[in-house]
Write a protein that holds these residues in place. Sequence first.
Motif, short mmCIF file in Angstrom:
data_model
loop_
_atom_site.label_atom_id
_atom_site.label_comp_id
_atom_site.label_asym_id
_atom_site.label_seq_id
_atom_site.Cartn_x
_atom_site.Cartn_y
_atom_site.Cartn_z
N LEU A 1 30.93 79.46 53.43
CA LEU A 1 31.34 80.18 54.62
C LEU A 1 30.93 79.41 55.86
O LEU A 1 29.84 78.83 55.91
CB LEU A 1 30.68 81.57 54.62
CG LEU A 1 31.19 82.57 55.64
CD1 LEU A 1 32.54 83.12 55.22
CD2 LEU A 1 30.20 83.72 55.79
N ASP A 2 31.78 79.41 56.87
CA ASP A 2 31.48 78.75 58.14
C ASP A 2 30.58 79.66 58.95
O ASP A 2 31.04 80.51 59.73
CB ASP A 2 32.78 78.45 58.88
CG ASP A 2 32.57 77.58 60.11
OD1 ASP A 2 31.43 77.08 60.29
OD2 ASP A 2 33.53 77.39 60.88
N VAL A 3 29.28 79.51 58.78
CA VAL A 3 28.30 80.41 59.39
C VAL A 3 27.52 79.68 60.48
O VAL A 3 27.21 78.49 60.35
CB VAL A 3 27.34 80.97 58.32
CG1 VAL A 3 26.63 79.86 57.58
CG2 VAL A 3 26.34 81.95 58.92
N SER B 1 20.38 80.94 56.88
CA SER B 1 21.31 82.03 56.57
C SER B 1 21.26 82.32 55.08
O SER B 1 21.01 81.43 54.25
CB SER B 1 22.73 81.61 56.95
OG SER B 1 23.66 82.57 56.49
N ILE B 2 21.52 83.57 54.74
CA ILE B 2 21.60 83.91 53.32
C ILE B 2 22.95 83.51 52.73
O ILE B 2 23.17 83.66 51.53
CB ILE B 2 21.33 85.41 53.06
CG1 ILE B 2 22.25 86.29 53.87
CG2 ILE B 2 19.88 85.72 53.37
CD1 ILE B 2 22.05 87.78 53.60
N VAL C 1 19.32 87.65 61.55
CA VAL C 1 19.03 87.21 62.92
C VAL C 1 17.66 87.74 63.34
O VAL C 1 17.39 88.94 63.23
CB VAL C 1 20.12 87.71 63.89
CG1 VAL C 1 19.77 87.33 65.32
CG2 VAL C 1 21.47 87.16 63.50
N PRO C 2 16.75 86.86 63.84
CA PRO C 2 15.43 87.33 64.30
C PRO C 2 15.56 88.26 65.50
O PRO C 2 16.54 88.20 66.25
CB PRO C 2 14.71 86.03 64.68
CG PRO C 2 15.47 84.94 64.01
CD PRO C 2 16.89 85.40 63.92
N LYS C 3 14.54 89.09 65.71
CA LYS C 3 14.62 90.10 66.76
C LYS C 3 14.77 89.48 68.15
O LYS C 3 15.61 89.92 68.95
CB LYS C 3 13.38 90.99 66.73
CG LYS C 3 13.42 92.12 67.77
CD LYS C 3 12.24 93.05 67.65
CE LYS C 3 12.33 93.90 66.41
NZ LYS C 3 11.32 95.00 66.39
N ARG D 1 11.27 86.88 52.16
CA ARG D 1 11.48 85.46 52.45
C ARG D 1 12.64 84.96 51.59
O ARG D 1 12.62 85.09 50.37
CB ARG D 1 10.23 84.63 52.16
CG ARG D 1 9.02 84.98 53.04
CD ARG D 1 9.27 84.56 54.49
NE ARG D 1 8.11 84.86 55.33
CZ ARG D 1 7.95 85.99 56.00
NH1 ARG D 1 8.90 86.94 55.92
NH2 ARG D 1 6.88 86.20 56.75
N LEU D 2 13.65 84.39 52.24
CA LEU D 2 14.85 83.97 51.53
C LEU D 2 15.22 82.56 51.94
O LEU D 2 15.06 82.17 53.11
CB LEU D 2 16.01 84.92 51.84
CG LEU D 2 15.81 86.39 51.45
CD1 LEU D 2 16.90 87.26 52.07
CD2 LEU D 2 15.80 86.55 49.94
N GLY D 3 15.75 81.80 51.00
CA GLY D 3 16.21 80.45 51.29
C GLY D 3 17.68 80.43 51.67
O GLY D 3 18.37 81.46 51.61
N LEU D 4 18.16 79.27 52.06
CA LEU D 4 19.55 79.11 52.45
C LEU D 4 20.47 79.49 51.29
O LEU D 4 20.31 79.01 50.17
CB LEU D 4 19.81 77.66 52.87
CG LEU D 4 21.24 77.33 53.31
CD1 LEU D 4 21.58 78.07 54.59
CD2 LEU D 4 21.40 75.82 53.51
N GLY D 5 21.41 80.37 51.59
CA GLY D 5 22.39 80.75 50.58
C GLY D 5 21.92 81.76 49.56
O GLY D 5 22.62 82.01 48.58
#
Length: 500
Positions: free
Chosen positions: A164-166, A157-158, A196-198, A261-265
């Motif tokens: 946040l409770d994600v 998740s970003i 969310v992936p497709k 491409r993104l890491g957690l948070g």
Amino acid sequence: MTRNFSRRSMMVAGAATGLAGAAAALTRPVVAVAQRGGGTAFTHVTVIDPASGRVLPDVTVLVLGDTIADVGRHVRLDGATEVDLRGRFVIPGLADMHTHALAEGIDTGLYIANGVTTVREMAGSPLARDWRTRIEAGTLLGPRYTVGSRMIDGAPSIWDPKWLDVVQVDDPASARAAVREEIARGADFIKVYSRVPKDAYRALAAEAHRHDVPFVGHCPDVVSLEEVADLGQASVEHLFWTPFETSTKEAWIRAEIQRIRLGLGDYAGWFAALHPLEWTAAHTYSPVKARHLHSKLARRRVRQVPTLAMHRGLDFARTVDTNHPRDKYLPASALASQELAKQEFYLKNRKPSDDARWAAMFDHRLRTVHRLHEAGVPLMTGTDTGTLAVWPGFSVHDELELFVAAGIPPMAALHAATAEPAAFLGTRTGRIAPNHAADLVILDADPLHDIRNTQKLSGVVVRGRHIDAEERTRLLADVEHTAATTPEETVATGCPCHTG
């Protein structure tokens, strides 16, 4: 007297509310007898009913318990307490369809003081669930709450789970499991987020349909708005992705999104990656593609919640007023959270020389909202409380003002804040008509003349209870005192920015 929205918007209103019988009920001479006696009669008032587009001068609104018993010029009071509203205007209670709980003693009071009687909580907040329980039990004054799931995002998740409770999903199985878990936790709807992936999104949609629970939220980055509409997402929040399918460079933009491409948070990274693509889309706008997309959204009745108040804060983040008089109603820690988000998410790596481009992007957002309205896409007001220059209750009035600035007639803007949310939620709210909920806003001036007149409140009726001007003043004073004395640890944890 009738105030027209526009031809298309009146068609939408009719489909949502069944106007023929309702308009007749509002305009015929009515003789209503209060069978149980008592109640409250609001007399000599001009009723503005956005569901029908009707304006009824010098009528009586009879309230029994929490319900409107009748509306008309010939209502027998039979023991009702009379409140003379000569020279005033009444509209249905307003709705904020995109909120995030902030703090005890703050949100609920500000909503009611501002005539916001319906709220949709977008982050599955335990605080909002507690408020709803107490409101329904009659031990807390507050709006009607609909509370969604925790945010369901991709993996990673970003959002940092510390903030946040994600819920993170990365395949169809985990998406289906997340839906089942959130329903078991009591969610009124499922909330989708950006990464969310497709294949997981498609599974989430199927599972939500299987349980007959709506799903709403962001348009995932890798999913088109057309597919979102086809799969039955009930509402789409914000305007980040709306330009992509109206661009002649959509294929290139989609390819660029796939490369992100993104890491957690790494929310700041997502924000930085998306904005140049928004800019490109805004400057390669295709009217033909827009008509195709907007027509589908209108046919599928996918509600759009633009959150223009939030976008204004982001697009003008460097110059947003950080010393606003309304800040006295928020705890210091909530204001500090907004400032942190401003510096770490919105202004990080943003050069002052880019500010003009951001301002131009906001103009494009206004044009987008106008085009959606003209195409008959149903709009709802939502503010994204917790973001820059957004305050519970107050910012619904800001949103109405921005709708009108976008070129939407005041009656249609009011429809987006009353009748449309009621139709979406399936509630008896959003109308001034017999057998509807007695949620009303009493105004000192005509909002159809100037939409800013919705801010000239002289009273609110919530579930039949009349909050007059004196009690409203006390309510605001109580919130101000609570904000000044709230310990930091009692404020809802985590920045709620764009979490729905």
